[in-house]
Design a protein around this motif. Sequence first.
Motif, short mmCIF file in Angstrom:
data_model
loop_
_atom_site.label_atom_id
_atom_site.label_comp_id
_atom_site.label_asym_id
_atom_site.label_seq_id
_atom_site.Cartn_x
_atom_site.Cartn_y
_atom_site.Cartn_z
N ILE A 121 0.85 -1.19 0.00
CA ILE A 121 0.00 0.00 0.00
C ILE A 121 0.89 1.24 0.00
O ILE A 121 1.60 1.50 0.97
N TYR A 122 0.87 2.01 -1.06
CA TYR A 122 1.79 3.14 -1.21
C TYR A 122 1.21 4.45 -0.68
O TYR A 122 1.93 5.24 -0.09
N GLY A 123 -0.08 4.70 -0.89
CA GLY A 123 -0.70 6.00 -0.64
C GLY A 123 -0.22 6.77 0.57
O GLY A 123 0.69 7.61 0.48
N PRO A 124 -0.77 6.51 1.77
CA PRO A 124 -0.43 7.32 2.94
C PRO A 124 1.03 7.19 3.37
O PRO A 124 1.61 8.13 3.91
N PHE A 125 1.64 6.04 3.11
CA PHE A 125 3.01 5.82 3.57
C PHE A 125 4.02 6.56 2.69
O PHE A 125 5.09 6.94 3.15
N LYS A 126 3.69 6.76 1.42
CA LYS A 126 4.53 7.57 0.55
C LYS A 126 4.27 9.06 0.76
O LYS A 126 5.14 9.89 0.59
N ARG A 127 3.03 9.40 1.16
CA ARG A 127 2.66 10.79 1.35
C ARG A 127 3.23 11.34 2.66
O ARG A 127 3.56 12.52 2.76
N TYR A 128 3.33 10.50 3.67
CA TYR A 128 3.83 10.93 4.98
C TYR A 128 4.99 10.04 5.42
O TYR A 128 4.92 9.39 6.47
N PRO A 129 6.07 10.01 4.66
CA PRO A 129 7.17 9.08 4.99
C PRO A 129 7.86 9.39 6.32
O PRO A 129 8.24 8.47 7.04
N LYS A 130 7.99 10.68 6.66
CA LYS A 130 8.67 11.03 7.91
C LYS A 130 7.83 10.59 9.11
O LYS A 130 8.38 10.06 10.10
N GLN A 131 6.53 10.79 9.04
CA GLN A 131 5.65 10.40 10.15
C GLN A 131 5.64 8.88 10.32
O GLN A 131 5.65 8.37 11.45
N TRP A 132 5.61 8.14 9.21
CA TRP A 132 5.64 6.68 9.28
C TRP A 132 6.98 6.20 9.82
O TRP A 132 7.03 5.27 10.63
N LEU A 133 8.04 6.88 9.41
CA LEU A 133 9.37 6.54 9.93
C LEU A 133 9.44 6.84 11.43
O LEU A 133 9.98 6.04 12.21
N ALA A 134 8.87 7.98 11.85
CA ALA A 134 8.90 8.36 13.26
C ALA A 134 8.13 7.34 14.12
O ALA A 134 8.59 6.96 15.21
#
Length: 315
Positions: A121-134
Amino acid sequence: MSTFIDHRIVARKVQFDFSQTPRHWVPNDVLTTHVLNSMHVLLPAVEHWFCRLANKTLPYVEDKNLKADIRGFIAQEAAHANAHKGAEIYFQTHGIDPTPFKDFLNWFFKDGFMGDTPFGIYGPFKRYPKQWLAFRMGIIAGLEHYFCFFGTWALDAEGLEGADPAMLDIVRWHGAEEVEHRTVGYDAYRALAGDGVKGYLGRQLSMGFAFAAMVGFWLGSTVYLCHLDGTKEAKKIAKKNPLALVWLFQKTAKKKKSLPDLGMILTALKGWSKLSYHPEHDGDVEKALAYLAQSPAAQLAAEAYAKALSSKLKS
């Protein structure tokens, strides 16, 4: 940041020999043997995941000392993963093959829920990569909090004193390095999420996931290994329901002191819940470094290196 480690973090050369390790290497304690054997199943995938995410965090870090600590953390975690892979000879010797479970873990942390794009699933994880990384670095910080706790416990665990020397050494060597780099995962998370209320709430959410995953994978891998073990007592443990298994874990901890008791495990959350928490006060770093200096695996590696060097010079 990174004012809490006053020396360079490095990956140490170690050499473990598990060729003579008995099946139940904690004497008369099948449960503890396989609870601790879970390290060899779980940690290679987890620690390679640590390394990948720590590398992704580096571009967000401005403090040069923290960057150096993160690089040292990556080196140590990669060394841990490789050291635990060395236990494969122990599993092979005793006819235990946890490969399917390890394959699942590799998928889970790379392409599954903990990957950069979970389940494709690319959508939200590509859109908010820093938040997902955090969020994921918060999970790492939470796990590192517990790894430091377990490392501190292992260095003093009187119930493990009669265990196989090589296995006991890898438990304590790994635990000592977790105490040594106890602040790095947390400070890497802070570099991504900050120190305010938002960062605090984020790490509590991450710890909730980390704690649940730690308990689930730990108990699951223990049951799985007991099932593969095949001996009568191991089969009895494998058939227990989760509550009965937790009760046996606690009884073993209280009676044999070969596991940390549940009160200690839950109490470790107390510090983490504070807004002002920082892992600089966790563990006994001097004791950890003292163990690392005299670890049998480190001495074995030094002897092997000296022999190889001597042979090279003679030729």
